[in-house]
Design a protein around this motif. Structure first.
Motif, PDB file in Angstrom:
ATOM      1  N   PRO A 421       0.833  -1.209   0.000  1.00  0.00           N
ATOM      2  CA  PRO A 421       0.000   0.000   0.000  1.00  0.00           C
ATOM      3  C   PRO A 421       0.867   1.258   0.000  1.00  0.00           C
ATOM      4  CG  PRO A 421       0.017  -1.005   2.180  1.00  0.00           C
ATOM      5  CD  PRO A 421       0.725  -1.961   1.267  1.00  0.00           C
ATOM      6  N   SER A 422       0.366   2.269  -0.653  1.00  0.00           N
ATOM      7  CA  SER A 422       1.109   3.535  -0.693  1.00  0.00           C
ATOM      8  C   SER A 422       0.764   4.380   0.527  1.00  0.00           C
ATOM      9  CB  SER A 422       0.786   4.295  -1.980  1.00  0.00           C
ATOM     10  OG  SER A 422      -0.607   4.531  -2.072  1.00  0.00           O
ATOM     11  N   ARG A 423       1.715   5.197   0.922  1.00  0.00           N
ATOM     12  CA  ARG A 423       1.493   6.097   2.048  1.00  0.00           C
ATOM     13  C   ARG A 423       1.293   7.514   1.533  1.00  0.00           C
ATOM     14  NH1 ARG A 423       6.026   4.450   6.624  1.00  0.00           N
ATOM     15  NH2 ARG A 423       7.003   2.820   5.408  1.00  0.00           N
ATOM     16  N   PRO A 424       0.598   8.351   2.294  1.00  0.00           N
ATOM     17  CA  PRO A 424      -0.076   8.053   3.566  1.00  0.00           C
ATOM     18  C   PRO A 424      -1.418   7.366   3.333  1.00  0.00           C
ATOM     19  CG  PRO A 424      -0.462  10.331   2.979  1.00  0.00           C
ATOM     20  CD  PRO A 424       0.452   9.772   1.915  1.00  0.00           C
ATOM     21  N   PHE A 425      -1.887   6.609   4.348  1.00  0.00           N
ATOM     22  CA  PHE A 425      -3.209   6.015   4.281  1.00  0.00           C
ATOM     23  C   PHE A 425      -4.248   7.143   4.343  1.00  0.00           C
ATOM     24  CE2 PHE A 425      -1.960   1.702   6.421  1.00  0.00           C
ATOM     25  CZ  PHE A 425      -1.068   1.488   5.392  1.00  0.00           C
ATOM     26  N   LEU A 426      -5.384   6.896   3.716  1.00  0.00           N
ATOM     27  CA  LEU A 426      -6.466   7.863   3.764  1.00  0.00           C
ATOM     28  C   LEU A 426      -6.979   7.994   5.195  1.00  0.00           C
ATOM     29  CD1 LEU A 426      -8.584   9.645   2.256  1.00  0.00           C
ATOM     30  CD2 LEU A 426      -9.992   7.582   2.064  1.00  0.00           C
ATOM     31  N   ARG A 427      -7.090   9.242   5.682  1.00  0.00           N
ATOM     32  CA  ARG A 427      -7.687   9.508   7.000  1.00  0.00           C
ATOM     33  C   ARG A 427      -9.141   9.904   6.787  1.00  0.00           C
ATOM     34  NH1 ARG A 427      -2.184   8.423   7.360  1.00  0.00           N
ATOM     35  NH2 ARG A 427      -1.319   8.990   9.411  1.00  0.00           N
ATOM     36  N   MET A 428     -10.051   9.252   7.480  1.00  0.00           N
ATOM     37  CA  MET A 428     -11.479   9.561   7.376  1.00  0.00           C
ATOM     38  C   MET A 428     -12.105   9.427   8.761  1.00  0.00           C
ATOM     39  SD  MET A 428     -14.467   7.506   5.236  1.00  0.00           S
ATOM     40  CE  MET A 428     -14.232   8.240   3.629  1.00  0.00           C
ATOM     41  N   THR A 429     -12.780  10.470   9.222  1.00  0.00           N
ATOM     42  CA  THR A 429     -13.447  10.373  10.524  1.00  0.00           C
ATOM     43  C   THR A 429     -14.730   9.554  10.389  1.00  0.00           C
ATOM     44  OG1 THR A 429     -14.804  12.354  10.236  1.00  0.00           O
ATOM     45  CG2 THR A 429     -12.578  12.669  11.154  1.00  0.00           C
ATOM     46  N   TYR A 430     -15.168   9.042  11.521  1.00  0.00           N
ATOM     47  CA  TYR A 430     -16.428   8.295  11.556  1.00  0.00           C
ATOM     48  C   TYR A 430     -17.562   9.160  11.007  1.00  0.00           C
ATOM     49  CZ  TYR A 430     -20.780   6.610  13.726  1.00  0.00           C
ATOM     50  OH  TYR A 430     -22.068   6.208  13.947  1.00  0.00           O
ATOM     51  N   ILE A 468     -13.654   2.755  -2.319  1.00  0.00           N
ATOM     52  CA  ILE A 468     -12.572   3.746  -2.224  1.00  0.00           C
ATOM     53  C   ILE A 468     -11.269   3.139  -2.734  1.00  0.00           C
ATOM     54  CG2 ILE A 468     -11.170   5.066  -0.574  1.00  0.00           C
ATOM     55  CD1 ILE A 468     -13.768   5.506   1.034  1.00  0.00           C
ATOM     56  N   GLY A 469     -11.062   1.848  -2.445  1.00  0.00           N
ATOM     57  CA  GLY A 469      -9.962   1.105  -3.049  1.00  0.00           C
ATOM     58  C   GLY A 469      -8.582   1.386  -2.503  1.00  0.00           C
ATOM     59  N   LYS A 470      -8.491   1.848  -1.274  1.00  0.00           N
ATOM     60  CA  LYS A 470      -7.178   2.085  -0.653  1.00  0.00           C
ATOM     61  C   LYS A 470      -7.303   1.928   0.859  1.00  0.00           C
ATOM     62  CE  LYS A 470      -6.801   6.267  -2.322  1.00  0.00           C
ATOM     63  NZ  LYS A 470      -6.297   7.635  -2.604  1.00  0.00           N
ATOM     64  N   PRO A 471      -6.174   1.710   1.561  1.00  0.00           N
ATOM     65  CA  PRO A 471      -6.239   1.591   3.026  1.00  0.00           C
ATOM     66  C   PRO A 471      -6.806   2.868   3.648  1.00  0.00           C
ATOM     67  CG  PRO A 471      -4.108   0.849   2.202  1.00  0.00           C
ATOM     68  CD  PRO A 471      -4.797   1.514   1.058  1.00  0.00           C
ATOM     69  N   ILE A 472      -7.630   2.668   4.674  1.00  0.00           N
ATOM     70  CA  ILE A 472      -8.287   3.796   5.344  1.00  0.00           C
ATOM     71  C   ILE A 472      -8.033   3.722   6.845  1.00  0.00           C
ATOM     72  CG2 ILE A 472     -10.496   4.921   5.845  1.00  0.00           C
ATOM     73  CD1 ILE A 472     -11.617   3.597   3.303  1.00  0.00           C
ATOM     74  N   PHE A 473      -7.669   4.864   7.439  1.00  0.00           N
ATOM     75  CA  PHE A 473      -7.704   5.005   8.891  1.00  0.00           C
ATOM     76  C   PHE A 473      -9.035   5.658   9.223  1.00  0.00           C
ATOM     77  CE2 PHE A 473      -2.835   5.156   9.496  1.00  0.00           C
ATOM     78  CZ  PHE A 473      -2.807   3.829   9.883  1.00  0.00           C
ATOM     79  N   LEU A 474      -9.993   4.864   9.706  1.00  0.00           N
ATOM     80  CA  LEU A 474     -11.299   5.372  10.102  1.00  0.00           C
ATOM     81  C   LEU A 474     -11.206   5.769  11.572  1.00  0.00           C
ATOM     82  CD1 LEU A 474     -14.152   5.855   9.027  1.00  0.00           C
ATOM     83  CD2 LEU A 474     -14.751   3.547   9.772  1.00  0.00           C
TER      84      LEU A 474
END
Length: 585
Positions: A421-430, A468-474
């Motif tokens: 996975p590429s960095r940075p991971f997507l940041r998404m709030t709840y 979304i197709g990428k790692p997510i920090f929820l």
């Protein structure tokens, strides 16, 4: 026709209760019913006892008498309105069709008898050959150099010298005066070629898959245009069968057939893991664990081993496995987090790789009752530090796996499209995730639009992640749907400093948070969840004897592997998976 014959026909017709118009010009009616009729020579062919097929009736009813007119009637079933008359042409065609069928059946019977006889002859020849083979005893050639015993992983380094390899027959192919064996020993595969006398022994004639065997010979590179595991093969000069596996109905290919249902395969998991894909996943699992430990060591975390038998809960009482511990109530651990927190003042940042247990009666493909839990706790950090650390540990570990010369090819084989996975991971709030789900018309479990406070279900979460197709920090989940120990966001006490790491294709693989570091806040958390504080005295003391901002997380190894190895279910990423109703083998 002779008078006696005429009388016989008339008598037969009368006996069969067939209709006759007059003694001089008789009419015999023959009936055929596709549904209730019976094709048998004893069937009279009357309206109440008809034949089943016109072909059978046309062939077996003797219509040669000149003084009798035969009229054939057919119908599909008793519910038909009337009987249909059969034309002479249709009758002739039906009779011809039956005659052709009889000839074909006779030829098939003759061919079957011939095949049976040939099979008997082959079986007799085989038994004779086996009896003769029993007299052949192999002996090592004393003029050959002593064989060096090696593991198959060392085959390339051992080319050109006489070796002894031991393992199980993984694949087997025989041809005239040659037998090809692909041997497996858990460390690799090697094609071994048997020739001449080696192919004529009783053992050679009765080789079966999964038989354990030692083979002696020299390993040489294959000529151009030929292929085999490792690009080489062993020319055998001697072998010893150690344990013969059964054939026939008990052959391994019958016990764990490719098209067997999943439950059968899990019942026979001890045999399934001998397969190339199952064993490859387990080897990748070992490589991933090595990579995690290497990453943690380089990042300065110390490995500890917390207990699995506990008297406290971490993730809610409904998923606890309870047992009697010398008269006291105890549980199998849901998480080692609380114990890891106690290590921070003594050992610094720590991690553990332990089994965790959840008594969830869930049969989804991403839940297990026992799973390998990679957990870590870090002191003197912020929430942003925690996210940065998580991104680093995941990416660094994957980089190590994909540069491992033994493990990287297995990942490529299992999941050809996998890339780091590429960095940075997507940041998404709840809160942003709730808006995204509403905008994309993905409803909650009640079929209604998502709203703040919903515990986002697995299906919706995975659909969002896959789209979304990428790692997510929820991040920043509401207080009400998270554990009692999670720290609230100072600027928005509705939500916690929490995070789930979501990966396409599998969903959540990591759950973490900053931990409450204020004593009063923790005591309020106990009260909110209805948990008695007394059993947690040792955990509470961390806020009493020198508290500090700290955070941590847990990563489910099997989910991580399902993502990396492209497995449909995380059950295939465990040696012997355990879930609701499954505790064997």
């Amino acid at each position: 026709m002779a008078e006696a014959a005429k009388e016989a026909i008339t008598a037969a017709a009368a006996a069969m209760s067939l209709n006759t118009d007059s003694p001089s010009a008789q009419t015999v009616h023959v009936y055929v019913d596709d549904e209730v009729g019976i094709d048998d020579k004893q069937t009279p062919g009357t309206e109440d006892k008809p034949y089943k097929s016109l072909n059978f009736a046309a062939y077996h009813v003797d219509t040669s008498s000149r003084n009798i007119t035969y009229v054939f009637h057919t119908r599909k079933s008793p519910s038909a309105e009337k009987w249909e008359d059969v034309s002479a042409t249709a009758l002739k065609k039906a009779k011809k069709g039956y005659e052709v069928a009889l000839k074909k059946a006779a030829k098939e019977a003759e061919a079957a008898a011939r095949r049976e006889e040939e099979e008997k002859q082959r079986e007799a020849a085989r038994k004779a050959l086996e009896e003769e083979a029993k007299s052949i005893v192999l002996k090592q050639d004393p003029s050959l150099p002593a064989a060096k015993s090696i593991k198959l992983r060392d085959a390339t380094a051992s080319r050109g010298q006489r070796v002894k390899v031991s393992g199980w027959i993984h694949r087997l192919r025989s041809q005239k005066d040659m037998i090809f064996i692909v041997l497996r020993d858990g460390t690799g595969y090697l094609q071994c070629v048997l020739t001449d006398t080696l192919t004529k022994t009783y053992d050679a004639l009765t080789f079966t898959l999964e038989t354990s065997i030692s083979i002696y010979g020299v390993i040489s590179p294959l000529p151009e245009g030929k292929s085999a595991p490792g690009g080489h093969e062993l020319a055998a000069d001697y072998y010893e069968v150690i344990g013969k596996a059964p054939g026939g109905d008990e052959a391994v290919t019958n016990i764990v057939a490719k098209d067997a249902d999943p439950q059968t395969k899990y019942d026979q998991r001890h045999l399934v893991i001998r397969g190339e894909q199952a064993s490859a996943v387990l080897k990748v699992r070992a490589g991933v664990l090595r990579a995690f430990r290497r990453s943690y060591e380089e990042l300065g975390l110390l490995e500890v081993t917390p207990p699995c038998m506990v008297q406290t809960q971490v993730e809610g009482g409904s998923t606890l496995f309870e047992f009697d511990y010398y008269g006291q109530k105890a549980y199998l651990t849901q998480s080692s987090q609380l114990y890891l927190e106690t290590c921070l003042p003594a050992l610094g940042d720590v991690f553990c790789i332990q089994e965790s247990f959840r008594a969830e009666k869930s049969l989804t493909r991403r839940h297990l009752s026992e799973y390998t839990h990679i957990e870590a706790e870090l002191a003197f950090i912020t929430f942003d530090d925690l996210l940065a650390h998580l991104e680093e540990i995941i990416c660094r570990t994957i980089d190590y796996v994909l540069t491992d010369p033994l493990i990287a090819p297995l990942v490529k084989e299992l999941n050809p499209s996998f890339t780091a996975p590429s960095r940075p991971f997507l940041r998404m709030t709840y809160e942003d995730a709730i808006k995204w789900l509403v905008e994309h018309e993905i409803p909650n479990e009640e079929g209604e639009p998502h709203k703040f406070g919903d515990d986002i279900a697995e299906a919706a979460e995975r659909k969002m992640t896959d789209q979304i197709g990428k790692p997510i920090f929820l991040t920043k989940f509401p207080v009400e749907i998270k554990a009692f120990y999670m720290k609230k966001v100072p600027s928005d006490p509705r939500v916690t400093e929490s995070v789930d790491c979501l990966m396409p294709g599998v969903g959540e693989i990591v759950g973490g948070s900053m931990r409450m570091d204020e004593l009063d806040e923790l005591m309020a958390g106990y009260k909110r969840e209805g948990i008695g504080a007394e059993p947690y005295y040792w955990f509470t003391d961390q806020r009493k004897y020198g508290t500090t901002p700290h955070g941590g997380y847990g990563l489910g190894l099997e989910r991580f592997l399902a993502w990396m190895c492209n497995r449909y279910t995380i059950r295939d990423c465990s040696l012997y998976p355990r879930w609701t109703g499954r505790c064997t083998p």
